[in-house]
Design an enzyme around this catalytic site. Sequence first.
Site, short mmCIF file in Angstrom:
data_model
loop_
_atom_site.label_atom_id
_atom_site.label_comp_id
_atom_site.label_asym_id
_atom_site.label_seq_id
_atom_site.Cartn_x
_atom_site.Cartn_y
_atom_site.Cartn_z
CD GLU A 1 -5.40 6.24 -5.20
OE1 GLU A 1 -5.37 6.05 -6.44
OE2 GLU A 1 -4.46 6.69 -4.54
CB CYS B 1 -3.06 7.40 -8.79
SG CYS B 1 -2.77 8.44 -7.37
P1 NDP Z 1 0.45 -3.62 -8.08
O1 NDP Z 1 -1.01 -3.63 -8.00
O2 NDP Z 1 1.12 -4.76 -8.72
O3 NDP Z 1 1.08 -3.44 -6.63
C1 NDP Z 1 0.60 -2.53 -5.70
C2 NDP Z 1 1.02 -2.99 -4.33
O4 NDP Z 1 0.40 -4.23 -4.05
C3 NDP Z 1 2.51 -3.22 -4.20
O5 NDP Z 1 2.92 -2.85 -2.91
C4 NDP Z 1 2.62 -4.72 -4.39
O6 NDP Z 1 3.78 -5.24 -3.81
C5 NDP Z 1 1.40 -5.16 -3.65
N1 NDP Z 1 0.97 -6.49 -3.96
C6 NDP Z 1 0.95 -7.11 -5.15
N2 NDP Z 1 0.48 -8.36 -5.02
C7 NDP Z 1 0.22 -8.53 -3.70
C8 NDP Z 1 -0.25 -9.62 -2.93
N3 NDP Z 1 -0.58 -10.77 -3.48
N4 NDP Z 1 -0.40 -9.44 -1.60
C9 NDP Z 1 -0.07 -8.28 -1.02
N5 NDP Z 1 0.39 -7.23 -1.71
C10 NDP Z 1 0.54 -7.35 -3.03
O7 NDP Z 1 0.81 -2.30 -8.75
P2 NDP Z 1 2.26 -1.76 -9.16
O8 NDP Z 1 2.72 -0.91 -8.06
O9 NDP Z 1 3.17 -2.81 -9.65
O10 NDP Z 1 1.80 -0.95 -10.41
C11 NDP Z 1 1.21 -1.65 -11.49
C12 NDP Z 1 0.14 -0.80 -12.13
O11 NDP Z 1 -0.77 -0.32 -11.15
C13 NDP Z 1 0.65 0.45 -12.79
O12 NDP Z 1 1.12 0.18 -14.06
C14 NDP Z 1 -0.57 1.27 -12.81
O13 NDP Z 1 -1.38 0.92 -13.91
C15 NDP Z 1 -1.29 0.90 -11.55
N6 NDP Z 1 -1.05 1.87 -10.49
C16 NDP Z 1 -2.07 2.66 -10.18
C17 NDP Z 1 -1.93 3.60 -9.20
C18 NDP Z 1 -3.05 4.44 -8.80
O14 NDP Z 1 -3.02 5.00 -7.74
N7 NDP Z 1 -4.09 4.61 -9.60
C19 NDP Z 1 -0.67 3.79 -8.51
C20 NDP Z 1 0.36 2.89 -8.91
C21 NDP Z 1 0.13 1.95 -9.85
P3 NDP Z 1 5.04 -5.64 -4.70
O15 NDP Z 1 5.56 -4.43 -5.32
O16 NDP Z 1 5.97 -6.21 -3.70
O17 NDP Z 1 4.55 -6.63 -5.71
#
Ligand code: NDP
Length: 674
Positions: free
Chosen positions: A256, A295
Amino acid sequence: MQEIFSHVLGRWVAPGPGAREIADAATGRVFARAGNDSLDFAAVLEFARARGGASLRAMTFHDRARMLKALALHLNANKQVLYDVSYATGATLSDHAFDIDGGIGTLFVYASKGRRELPDAHVLLDGGPEQLGRTGAFLGQHIYTPLRGAAVHINAFNFPVWGMLEKLAPSLLAGVPSIVKPATASCYVTEACVRLMTDSGLLPEGAVQLVAGGLGDTLNLLGSQDAVTFTGSAETALKLRATPNLIRNAVRFTAEQDSLNASILGPDAVPGTPEFDLFVKEAAREITVKAGQKCTAIRRIIAPEPLVAAVIEALSAILSKITVGDPRAEGVRMGALVSQEQKADVLAKAAIIATEAECVFGGQEGFAPIGENASGGAFVAPTLFLCADPDRATKVHETEAFGPVSTIMPYRDAGHAANLANRGKGSLVASIITHDTQFARDVTLEIASWHGRVYLNDRDSMAEATGHGAPMPHMVHGGPGRAGGGEEQGGIRGVKHFMQRTAVQGSPAMLTAIGGRWVPGATKTPGPAHPFTRRFGALAIGETLVTGPRTVTLDDIEHFASFTGDTFYAHMDEAAAARNPFFPGRVAHGYLLLSFAAGLFVEPKEGPVLANTGLDGLRFLKPVVPGDSIRVTLTVKEKTPRNADYGEVRWHVRLDNQDGEKIAEYELLTMVAV
Ligand code: NDP
């Protein structure tokens, strides 16, 4: 410095090597650290599968639903703890309602649906039996059983509580243990919630583990019985779903991700109508709640060309009254973004949008959030763009500024509005605010395949409508294409994502034994007494009563006709009935046969049967003419406990004539004392 612990292998583990620092969103002050690269992720997974999975699978759906209810009650009673720590994410008190209360509400809904819509059993049946052989001696039945692995839930920063609970509720109800990995930026709220849950003692050991910080090599250790659910950016989703080990083992991966959700104003909804006000109010709410970090937030506002100026004016008037600042400060209506990184990202994305659109409200210039240390906080002003030529533009349809930023664009007609909404290439939700059902239909049919949810609102529904941006646990959440192609929630549909569907083929007795629901053709056993004298717990699946016969006479038919007023010609007029291709002549009323059936099978004395609550799947298969006789076979098909006092018994009822031909069949529902 606050240490954010992980909860693995039944104990709390402090941050260690690789720990990351976390700052308060509203002040920028670093106050916590989380993460520990030295965790033994193989052991964590094994603990989930062997301990948590075994305990959860030993429970029935109802046991697990009761556990969810108890957890929800416990969290609800202690939610102030979560409110207190949530301010540091930049969230205001009313934002907490979305994340914390929304998460608890989701648990409640799954608890209730689990009790009402799932059996008190270990196997979930999917549909009814399929007859595969000529006589019914060989049948097929689809069943669901829980995956034998673990669910790894990777969450985004914006919903540290709801994000976890909306994934946990269905996976726990399915009987699958979970490993929760919150986004590091807000993991302290998730940690507080997991502490409440584990301290409650309601969860079996290993059912829920928490990994704060990185997941290490977890994804390389997953097998085909495990599942990954992810919420976050498209970039991370792509990286994770392409992990060779996940592809090799066909590990379920649900994503998502970013989505360019749209809201469309109907041409009828001119200023002065309730729909115009509603549209503007919902758009303003989506821009400001959680500082636009939702989101499902409205990124594109699609309005009829002649109404664009009025929309900008009305929306700007609302947004200009929004006080932005430290969420703990008095009077603040919109807080901060979660981190300086997110702020930089949102401003960079807004700059990209600005290459195709002009800023008509807000922007960072002269913007001064309130609060003592607000200068260090990740604040972004509510910002509105106008893209005058959305057909030629591309960036406004593909750039998600994950903050309080939205772009207005004009449309010409329903087809054009739909086309613009679909230019998002797949989103979680689109709303249509109109009182014109034809416009709503035209647009919905054009956009539905590009959107996970279509939200229609007008003057008739607005008092009860749940909001464009609020995913409801009853309804699916997720969307095609850019939104990740995944699907979560949707009531019991979401539970099935953590189960395997298997086609089981065999005899009626085999299918009855496996599914716990009596299948026609399986053994019928006579009970020791009339089944209506037996209590819920005593009745056995397959227990059967066969009644004596009753002859149906012409007098019976005439009596029933005059008594009820049902003098339909097929019962009253021999010649007219005979002209009907279904009947040989006058026939008995179907409802007369049902009444006679009840007369044949009931035990009149007061007993454990409390009420007849319904009848399902009634079919009249062969007409009954005067002189025919009927007999009833009543079999216990399925039992579902309802509460401490009674349960529902579903009886299979079959009516035969004197030649043993089936004349009617249905399922009778009764409540029976335990
Ligand atoms: P990320 O995609 O960076 O992170 C989402 C999750 O994935 C976090 O728990 C993160 O952990 C984890 N993650 C990142 N890299 C890895 C990896 N290599 N292995 C396992 N887990 C990993 O999104 P963010 O939360 O930082 O948000 C960034 C952007 O995502 C926002 O600016 C927005 O554009 C979008 N977003 C979209 C959403 C939606 O539902 N449509 C919701 C939230 C964000 P960690 O934080 O520890 O890096």
